[in-house]
Motif scaffolding. Structure first.
Motif, short mmCIF file in Angstrom:
data_model
loop_
_atom_site.label_atom_id
_atom_site.label_comp_id
_atom_site.label_asym_id
_atom_site.label_seq_id
_atom_site.Cartn_x
_atom_site.Cartn_y
_atom_site.Cartn_z
N UNK A 617 -84.16 4.06 118.58
CA UNK A 617 -84.32 2.67 118.16
C UNK A 617 -83.77 2.41 116.77
N UNK A 618 -83.81 3.46 115.92
CA UNK A 618 -83.26 3.26 114.57
C UNK A 618 -81.75 3.42 114.65
N UNK A 619 -81.04 2.43 114.15
CA UNK A 619 -79.58 2.51 114.22
C UNK A 619 -78.98 2.27 112.84
N UNK A 620 -77.78 2.76 112.69
CA UNK A 620 -77.07 2.53 111.44
C UNK A 620 -75.98 1.50 111.72
N UNK A 621 -75.94 0.48 110.92
CA UNK A 621 -74.93 -0.56 111.11
C UNK A 621 -74.04 -0.59 109.88
N UNK A 622 -72.79 -0.94 110.12
CA UNK A 622 -71.88 -1.04 108.98
C UNK A 622 -71.04 -2.30 109.13
N UNK A 623 -70.29 -2.62 108.12
CA UNK A 623 -69.42 -3.78 108.20
C UNK A 623 -69.94 -4.94 107.37
N UNK A 624 -69.00 -5.78 106.98
CA UNK A 624 -69.31 -6.91 106.09
C UNK A 624 -70.46 -7.76 106.61
N UNK A 625 -70.39 -8.11 107.90
CA UNK A 625 -71.38 -9.04 108.46
C UNK A 625 -72.78 -8.46 108.42
N UNK A 626 -72.88 -7.20 108.83
CA UNK A 626 -74.19 -6.56 108.83
C UNK A 626 -74.75 -6.42 107.42
#
Lengths: 638, 345
Positions: A617-626
């Motif tokens: 359930x724990x996720x890593x997000x990247x990128x400008x929007x996130x």
């Protein structure tokens, strides 16, 4: 003097026979620094105590490193008439079991054994020397490492040691150089300069004193080849240096060993004393009238002192700064202004074998342009890390997937870094390349002294470049502007890129800086410092662009470019992440999906590790929007 | 003699000359920051890079070979030079206006030559560590944020003054010029001769009391018998600084701490401009005639009453050899050998 050596050899064999009782089991414990760090000394003690308690006779030998670092602590048992059985990951408790079951009784414990060496071993364990680790290896420089007791000169002599010296002393100096030239031996320090030519240019000048220096200032991150040779087979290096002294007409040699290698220094000291005792070193060696003394000089930890002129400055008591060109070669004006022959540990250690087995034998190994073997410290995201020796010309792929056993946790291979901070990263489509001095250089990396770091998909290439640049930045001596200021500038730019402050034009800026640093720097450290950056840009430019343009770290490594987020639909509210979070950034209760407070979150990643794989359930997000959404506290909107 | 072609110009130089010297002879400018004609070369600034026979070399160190073809302005050379100077500026104090060397700074000269432009500088990450200047020395101070680590001060201290009070310390980007133990300058072997200050290409070493003279007056230092040539920097009727005269054969511009910084006495209010005679316990100004008469009377009287050996003379190190010679002659003529000199005390 061959007769004189024959007597010494005979005495050594006799002494060995007396010392060692081959009718009782032999126990070898890998006690190089790698083994000791994993607890080899307490294993040795436990075995001794156990044998005493049981009143059972067996020989215990503290040997050097056989190269299987992934399996430390290694204990090998040879029972009379049986092959050598190897046990891995030995703790004091397991050691007691091994002594009980196999040394004293006859159960070879397939559950604990890694395998056996040689022929005729038990069927339920693997034969190691025919397995993936060793079948592609060819041990020349490391042939004694992990096999002999490095503190016993008789064992070295029993395996053909010092015969090369005895034979060399009967040869003309020019002939020795001739053999070296014929063998095609290239210096193992990294640059691969032909050893025969170097020795020759040191023989020519007339001088009242000449020096031989062994460069053991090994400093690449993750590289420990020279240390292993010094710890596991010190006499081979000493023998090589004595031969060098005789060949160029020198009576004094120095070991330049970094002070961080205390065990290597201890074993060298002992080896030097033993060689002197046997008249293989010191005055009137083997009655030939040739004198040669060896002194150990401890380096104070500066990486740049591995550069020949800086090393010489350091021995002279000066600041360890390389001498700018134009300057005379070290072979003409080196230590104290005298002709000086400086070679790497591995170069010296292979010379005796070349002399006793002949140039043809050496040429038969490896490739035309790079004969012989290459020793690598294989590390990184790989199943079997360790010290390996392979014939030059082997494919990178074989090293990584066969000897190294592939990538950890079945992840995807991304790149392999060779040559340490001076080298570069090669991507998957270069894995077919053959390992030799020229091919690697052409591909944008280099042999270097032998570090090989395997990188998988979870590693960020910009971050890797930053890691190596940080190293050269710290180790730059500060003498010339391009290296002193340039590595700092590059590091600042890489820091910015990794932390989301990259600017348009930064890639071009890095390329331009790299070019100026390579062309402008005084010594090899600066001239190669940009390589990790340049090669990662060459092969992984998309990762740089993703960082700069989209604030995206594709490998999800760069902290400033990722956010941790809990997927409400997957979260079962088990509470593990909440309890583990060190800064109490996670809120939620039973049956209520958890949430991360982005303002409190330090991105330590503990929640990510804690969340059971079946939930993920724990996720890593990247990128400008996130990142922007996280900053607004509304990550769920995305 | 070697024939060298630099940027198409032929020039003949002595064997052993460097590319830089050859260029100088040909009248071709090569920028440099760590080169100084008084000192052995260093080769650290990498700004004097040129192309010699197709290879990039440092002009200050590379010896010429016969028939060598040198190009000081190829695109490659320009690029390497420009990047080097940009890198130096990246960690150099930004404010030139407040610098004592503004407009006489070598870094400004070189920056202008290589063509520093603000567009390119915007890509550069600046990092100047805010370090307090070392103002422990009363005569000159050290501003580390303006230091370019050319090592000229260090070589000067070693080669010109022979003191070696300073050297490079620490490593890499953290390198700095330091005295033993990284202490303030006043707690070191430094003799404050100021030779380093004179040769510093930037404002890293600067006068404690910066002064711009109105005019220069050539003179000879009065401190000792060596007779160093000096140039007094004068403003109105006051001496505000002293520099060594490089044309003077005695000292070729070198000075010691006294000659360079000890000029405060010239305009000092306590300075005696007339002889004094103590009358009724108080010093009173008088004329030279009266003062000399007084001395002659007293000495003759003492000699008559107690003999010539009751007299003795102590001369000053500020006199010349000739003056000292005459001084001892005078006392021997008076009949005594009691002559001494302050330098021996």
């Amino acid at each position: 003097m061959i007769q004189k050596f024959d007597t010494i050899e005979k005495e050594a064999l006799e002494a060995l026979e007396k010392e060692q009782n081959n009718d009782i089991p032999q126990i070898y414990v890998g006690c190089a620094t790698c083994g000791n760090a994993t607890g080899a000394q307490s294993v040795v003690q436990t075995i001794k105590n156990k044998l005493k308690k049981e009143d059972f006779k067996a020989e215990i030998k503290e040997v050097g490193c056989i190269g299987m670092c992934f399996a430390e602590v290694l204990v090998d048992v040879i029972k009379p008439g049986q092959p050598r059985v190897s046990y891995h990951g030995v703790t004091p408790e397991i050691a007691e079991e091994i002594v009980e079951s196999y040394v004293i009784n006859d159960d070879h414990r397939p559950d604990l054994a890694l395998g056996y060496f040689g022929e005729g071993g038990p069927e339920d364990v693997e034969r190691i020397d025919a397995g993936d680790v060793f079948k592609n290896q060819q041990r020349v420089i490391l042939k004694n490492c992990g096999v002999i007791d490095p503190e016993n000169i008789n064992e070295y002599i029993a395996r053909g040691g010092y015969r090369g010296l005895a034979e060399a002393l009967e040869m003309k100096q020019e002939d020795i150089i001739g053999v070296l030239k014929d063998s095609g031996l290239r210096g193992r320090g990294g640059a691969g300069f032909p050893a025969g030519r170097k020795w020759e240019s040191c023989l020519k000048p007339q001088a009242d004193q000449k020096y031989v220096i062994c460069n053991a200032d090994e400093g690449d991150p993750g590289a420990f080849m020279d240390r292993s040779v010094l710890e596991g087979d010190p006499h081979s290096v000493i023998e090589g240096m004595i031969i060098a002294g005789y060949t160029i007409g020198s009576s004094k040699g120095y070991f330049y060993v970094r002070a961080e290698y205390p065990l290597a220094i201890k074993r060298l000291r002992r080896a030097i004393a033993q060689a002197k005792e046997k008249n293989l070193l010191g005055e009137n060696i083997l009655g030939t009238g040739f004198n040669f003394e060896l002194e150990i000089f401890q380096g104070a930890g500066a990486f740049v002192c591995g550069e020949s002129t800086a090393l010489v400055m350091s021995i002279e008591g000066n600041r360890g700064w390389p001498k700018p060109l134009p300057r005379p070669r070290t072979t003409e004006e080196g230590l104290w202004g005298k002709p000086t022959l400086l070679n790497n540990v591995k170069t010296f250690s292979v010379v005796p074998q070349i002399l006793s087995k002949g140039a043809e034998w050496f040429r038969g190994i490896g490739t035309e342009g790079s004969p012989g073997t290459a020793v690598f410290a294989l590390t990184g995201k790989i199943n079997r890390s360790g010290l390996i020796e392979v014939p030059m010309g082997i494919e990178l792929d074989k090293i990584i997937h066969e000897i190294g056993g592939g990538i950890l946790d079945d992840r995807k291979f991304k790149a392999v870094q060779t040559g340490g901070p001076s080298g570069g990263c090669l991507p998957e489509d270069k894995l077919h390349l053959s390992v030799d001095f020229d091919t690697l250089l052409e591909a944008g990396s280099m042999m270097g002294s032998g570090g090989m770091v395997v990188i998988d998909e979870t590693t960020c290439m910009v971050d890797v470049a930053r890691y190596f640049l940080d190293f050269t930045f710290e180790e730059s001596c500060g003498q010339c502007v391009p290296c002193r200021q340039g590595t700092q500038q590059m590091l600042e730019v890489l820091n910015d890129i990794c932390e989301g402050r990259g600017r348009e034009g930064d890639i071009e800026h890095l390329l331009e800086l790299g070019d100026a640093i390579i062309k402008g720097s005084i010594c090899g450290l600066g001239q190669t410092a940009p390589n990790p950056v340049l090669s990662t840009i060459q092969y992984f430019q998309d990762e740089y662009e993703a960082h700069i343009k989209d604030h995206t770290c594709p490998a999800l490594v760069c902290k400033n470019l990722i956010v941790y987020h809990i997927d409400e639909e997957k979260c079962t509210a088990c509470g593990r992440c909440r309890k583990a979070c060190p800064v109490e950034a996670i809120s939620g209760e039973k049956k209520v999906p958890h949430k991360i407070d982005q303002e409190l979150c330090t991105k330590c990643g503990i929640c990510f590790q804690e969340c059971p794989e079946r939930f993920s359930a724990v996720e890593r997000l990247t990128g400008k929007e996130n990142l922007a959404a996280a900053a607004r506290g509304r990550l769920t909107d995305v | 003699m070697y024939k060298v072609t630099i940027n198409g110009l032929d020039v003949e130089v002595e064997q052993g000359a460097t590319v830089f010297e050859a260029a100088e002879k040909a009248g071709i400018y090569i920028p440099t920051l760590c080169y100084h004609p008084d000192l052995p070369t260093f080769g650290g600034c990498r700004v004097c890079m040129v192309e010699a026979d197709g290879k990039i070399v440092t002009a200050c160190r590379a010896p010429v070979t016969d028939g060598m073809v040198v190009k000081t302005d190829t695109e490659e050379v320009r690029k390497v030079r420009l990047t080097n100077v940009e890198l130096i500026l990246a960690s150099h104090h930004k404010d030139c206006q407040s610098c004592s060397r503004n407009n006489t700074c070598k870094l400004q000269e070189v920056s202008a030559f290589v063509g520093i432009n603000q567009d390119r500088m915007r890509q550069i990450r600046r990092s100047v560590e805010p370090v307090k200047p070392d103002d422990s020395n009363p005569f000159f101070h050290r501003d580390f944020t303006r230091c370019i680590l050319c090592g000229i001060c260090i070589r000067t201290c070693q080669e010109i003054n022979g003191v070696a009070a300073i050297d490079f310390a620490f490593r890499g980007f953290h390198t700095k010029v330091s005295v033993l133990g990284d202490k303030p300058l006043k707690d070191s072997q430094c003799e404050s001769c100021g030779e380093c200050l004179v040769r510093c290409p930037t404002g890293a070493l600067y006068l404690a009391e910066p002064a711009v003279a109105e005019r220069e007056v050539e003179s000879v230092c009065t401190y000792c018998g060596v007779g160093c040539g000096i140039k007094l920097g004068v403003r109105g009727d006051r001496v505000i600084k002293v520099e060594g005269n490089r044309d003077n054969q005695v000292n070729r511009g070198d000075l010691c701490v006294k000659g360079r910084f000890g000029f405060g006495f010239i305009n000092h209010p306590d300075r005696l401009t007339k002889p004094l005679i103590k009358k009724d316990g108080i010093f009173v100004k008088t004329s030279w005639d009266e003062a000399l008469d007084f001395i002659v009377d007293k000495m003759s009287d003492i000699k008559a009453r107690h003999g010539a050996d009751s007299l003795g003379g102590i001369s000053s190190a500020r006199c010349t050899n000739e003056e000292n010679y005459l001084f001892q002659k005078l006392f021997r003529a008076m009949g005594t050998n009691n002559v001494d000199h302050c330098a021996r005390l």
